[in-house]
Design an enzyme around this catalytic site. Sequence first.
Site: not given
Length: 353
Positions: A137, A188, A220, A244, A248
Amino acid sequence: MNICVMAGDGIGPEIVEQAVRVLRAPALGLTLSFTEALVGGAAYRAHGHPLPESTLSAAQASDAILFGAVGDFSLDTLPRELRPEQAILGLRKALNLFANFRPAMVYPELVDASSLKPEIVAGLDILIIRELTGDIYFGQPRGIRVRDDGVREGFDTMRYSEPEIERVAHVAFKAAKRRNNRLCSVDKANVLDTMQLWREVVISVSKQYPEVALSHQYVDNAAMQLLKNPKQFDVIVTGNMFGDILSDEASMLTGSIGMLPSASLNEHGFGLYEPIHGSAPDIAGKNIANPLATILSAAMMLRYTFANAAAADRIEAAVQMVLRQGVRTGDIAGPGVTAVGTRQMGDAVLAAL
Ligand code: NAD
């Protein structure tokens, strides 16, 4: 304990009012001072900027921020840097709030609000710690360019320095020590070099916390495990982008957006405490918003910035008692249940305290 109160927009003022009433409850016996500051659309209307200098200096002079929500659809046509939501990004950056705490709890009384089967989520109590100021980001270079062959391409850079990973890892291990001594680092590392470094650094920091059992999952798999068997987790630590998405996802396990608090902390324990939901303009000013996420954010403030776990426990226990009594705002009232208003929910928590 100096608290800067930023109520913001929409339902912000209504829900923050209830959290301040709870913090002031004589039963808690706290000595607090409150300073109010405008933020978001409210600040733009008064000062022409969503995060005016006066608001930033009020935040810097305090020990913690109690934040409602920002967002006002009538200001969505403003240039991006003047939109209400920019205030949160500005506060994170100016105050170096790099560690985002997002608990996801399922209260026994609200187990049916989840879209998952009750046996999968009953008793769920996990904490996701998301790094908040680095990663793809913020990494440079980024942009949209035209390649030599005339094709347009977009690009962003995933980037983490060793100190950035170390500091959030320390925060996560300390949080795990305060809970059940279990930490899962999500990365990852099988595909991304940045995440390989992430894993190496987390393992190296873990040597200082031998009592905490550290595990690793690829993002994942973590996304699947959160739906398949979420109770396997206690504390999860991860980078900005993965956090992020996973935070959620985890919040939806509980099914009730009006119940979930959050904290964003810097290395000195300064924190911004806010509900995870937005300004809910559709229900603003109607005394129907659920104030419990904000009240629980105030409890997190006592726990993490003011190291007053006893007072935090009491607020959380009062919220549970209110739920046990069957008091519900509209968002968590099932069919046939009469809902109470925002202020009445605040009254109920005060009475329970
Ligand atoms: P939202 O979270 O404000 O609302 C989503 C839905 O949940 C709405 O139907 C709303 O009525 C309901 N809801 C939210 N909080 C509730 C509560 N406490 N009690 C009962 N119901 C509640 O998300 P949105 O509608 O997508 O966004 C509205 C505005 O909020 C936008 O301007 C957005 O940018 C902003 N926003 C701000 C924050 C923040 O301040 N941290 C976070 C998310 C969105």
